[in-house]
Motif scaffolding. Structure first.
Motif, short mmCIF file in Angstrom:
data_model
loop_
_atom_site.label_atom_id
_atom_site.label_comp_id
_atom_site.label_asym_id
_atom_site.label_seq_id
_atom_site.Cartn_x
_atom_site.Cartn_y
_atom_site.Cartn_z
N GLN A 229 0.80 -1.23 0.00
CA GLN A 229 0.00 0.00 0.00
C GLN A 229 0.83 1.28 0.00
O GLN A 229 0.29 2.38 -0.03
N MET A 230 2.15 1.13 0.04
CA MET A 230 3.02 2.31 0.12
C MET A 230 2.82 3.27 -1.06
O MET A 230 2.60 4.47 -0.86
N PRO A 231 2.91 2.77 -2.32
CA PRO A 231 2.78 3.72 -3.44
C PRO A 231 1.44 4.46 -3.42
O PRO A 231 1.41 5.69 -3.63
N ALA A 232 0.36 3.77 -3.15
CA ALA A 232 -0.96 4.42 -3.15
C ALA A 232 -1.07 5.45 -2.04
O ALA A 232 -1.68 6.51 -2.21
N THR A 233 -0.46 5.14 -0.87
CA THR A 233 -0.51 6.08 0.26
C THR A 233 0.31 7.33 -0.04
O THR A 233 -0.08 8.45 0.31
N LEU A 234 1.43 7.13 -0.74
CA LEU A 234 2.24 8.28 -1.16
C LEU A 234 1.47 9.11 -2.17
O LEU A 234 1.43 10.35 -2.09
N GLU A 235 0.85 8.44 -3.12
CA GLU A 235 0.10 9.14 -4.17
C GLU A 235 -1.06 9.95 -3.59
O GLU A 235 -1.38 11.04 -4.07
N ALA A 236 -1.65 9.42 -2.51
CA ALA A 236 -2.77 10.10 -1.88
C ALA A 236 -2.33 11.30 -1.05
O ALA A 236 -3.16 12.10 -0.61
N GLY A 237 -1.00 11.44 -0.82
CA GLY A 237 -0.50 12.57 -0.05
C GLY A 237 -0.57 12.38 1.45
O GLY A 237 -0.31 13.32 2.20
N THR A 238 -0.87 11.16 1.89
CA THR A 238 -0.93 10.87 3.32
C THR A 238 0.46 10.86 3.93
O THR A 238 0.66 11.21 5.09
N ILE A 239 1.45 10.41 3.15
CA ILE A 239 2.85 10.43 3.55
C ILE A 239 3.67 11.07 2.43
O ILE A 239 3.21 11.14 1.29
N TYR A 240 4.87 11.57 2.77
CA TYR A 240 5.72 12.24 1.77
C TYR A 240 6.91 11.39 1.34
O TYR A 240 7.70 11.82 0.48
#
Length: 466
Positions: A229-240
């Motif tokens: 789920q890392m790439p999707a979480t990054l894409e969503a802006g939840t993490i940088y």
């Protein structure tokens, strides 16, 4: 019914073949005595867990190449939702063993997070992780990153170049958030190591005060996200940004959503990564099965590195199947076949990005365990000071080179491997020589964990308690 009978017949044949062949070869190797032979597996049907990462490869290859069946073992491999579910499965017996974070058996044994005696007789790989930041953060870092003569960024890229970005976020009152896969994961410790080496405090844990967020005094806030789920979480802006294994750094490049800035090979050259974890009770109840599992995994690890990584394209094809990693062939191949793509189009040779067998990668060194324990102490997961002897005792209760040695000796006797492919068991102490190739230049001597901790500017040391 016929299918079932065929299966039973095949099992019987394999079992008889395994036992007859093993007995004959071991009799020959040990001068006419069968006393050293590993006996019949006490448990044949096994279920092992894994997370969808390329470093689960030894399990997939042992299954696909028939190495488990050669040992009379009938294995089911089952992907797990996250690292906690996987660990719980081994503890409660739903899984007979699993591809684990190296910190998991150690943390469980000392009672951080959960309490269970998990052991590891087999280290699964070296290296294999990376740190990725979002495109926006990368654009803010780039003015600070030195360039090569050809204009490309000079590697390794240090966290020193991220620090102005983090400072700017702090000045604006905006928390700088990054992802890692589990509190006792290599990824958490590597990300923390890299950040702290650049003067960015990644925060402390204080379990004795009921705080397990790991964000006390933090400049950058780290939180748990499952690897796929890392790439999707990054894409969503939840993490940088995040630290994770493959193929999830290369996935960010392919999707055009982030830039891997550094591999863990550049943070600590040939660092130990995953282990194969088993409940101690299982290894005592089923000792022959345990040794036979390690034998199969050793053969798989050797196959993965054989012919100068010549088998990797076939391995990538297997791993890309949905029942294993389930990512595109090209994405997995990027790192598994000796290259790593940083910024889009900036693909560089990293032949040791994934190491499964060479450099004694599979041997469960006590010093590897001690390094993980020092990081738990450094960041407060171990709240109280511990003597050097405590680190040694914990390492020896979890890492099991004795089981590994038994498996290796069997493989040598059977002609599958040679003695020079393993450490010299007669003189091996379990402690590597002091290691110097860290990004901050600090030397790690596993026999002196407290001296090692004193070398860091950021992190708990000595008698310090939060």
């Amino acid at each position: 019914m016929k299918k079932q009978l065929d299966s039973m017949t095949r099992r019987g044949f394999l079992k008889r073949t395994v036992l007859a062949t093993g007995l004959a070869m071991v009799i020959g190797a040990f001068g006419g005595t069968a006393s050293a032979a590993v006996g019949e597996p006490e448990k044949e049907d096994l279920k092992f867990g894994f997370i969808k990462l390329t470093d689960m490869a030894p399990l997939a290859i042992a299954y696909e190449k028939g190495y488990f069946e050669d040992e009379g073992l009938y294995v089911t491999l089952e992907a797990q939702a996250n690292w906690k579910v996987l660990l719980d499965g081994v503890i409660d017996g739903q899984l007979d063993g699993a591809h684990m974070l190296a910190g998991q058996p150690l943390a469980a044994t000392i009672g951080f997070g959960t309490k269970a005696h998990i052991v590891t007789p087999f280290s699964m790989d070296l290296n294999g992780n990376g740190i990725t930041v979002s495109n926006e953060v990368w654009e803010q870092m780039k003015p600070h990153v030195p360039k090569q003569a050809d204009g490309k960024p000079q590697h390794p890229i240090k966290a020193d170049y991220l620090k102005p970005v983090v400072d700017d976020y702090k000045a604006k009152g905006k928390p700088f958030k990054m992802g890692m896969v589990f509190p006792v994961s290599t990824h958490n410790y590597e990300l923390r190591y890299w950040l702290a080496a650049g003067g960015i405090h990644p925060g402390y844990y204080a379990p004795h005060k009921g705080d397990i967020t790991g964000t006390l005094q933090a400049d950058a806030l780290l939180s748990v996200t499952p690897p796929p789920q890392m790439p999707a979480t990054l894409e969503a802006g939840t993490i940088y940004g995040y630290c994770v294994g493959e193929p999830w750094n290369q996935q960010a490049v392919f999707k055009g959503i982030g830039v891997p800035v550094i591999t863990d090979y550049e943070i600590w050259k040939d660092n130990p990564e995953k282990v194969f974890g088993m409940n101690k009770e299982f290894t005592e109840k089923y000792p022959n099965t345990t040794v036979r599992v390690v034998k199969a995994l050793l053969r798989a690890a050797k196959w993965l590195d054989a012919n100068d990584n010549g088998n990797r394209p076939e391995a990538v094809k297997i791993l890309s199947q949905s029942n294993y990693v389930g990512a595109d062939y090209e994405v997995i191949a990027n790192s598994m076949t000796g290259t790593f793509e940083y910024e889009k189009g900036d693909k560089r040779a990293v032949p040791d990005f994934n190491v499964f067998f060479r450099y004694n990668a599979t041997y469960p060194y006590y010093s590897d365990a001690v390094w993980y324990l020092t990081q738990m102490r450094r960041w407060g997961q171990i709240a109280e000071p511990k003597a050097d002897s405590w680190y040694d005792e914990v390492a020896k209760s979890v890492y099991r080179p004795d089981i590994y040695k038994q498996a290796a000796m069997e493989l040598i006797a059977e002609g599958h491997m040679t003695a020079d492919e393993f450490p010299n068991f007669d003189g091996e102490t379990g402690y590597r020589a002091p290691q110097t190739e860290f990004i901050d230049g600090v030397t790690f001597d596993g026999t002196k964990p407290n001296d090692y901790l004193k070398a860091f500017e950021i992190g708990l040391k000595g008698d310090e308690v939060l």
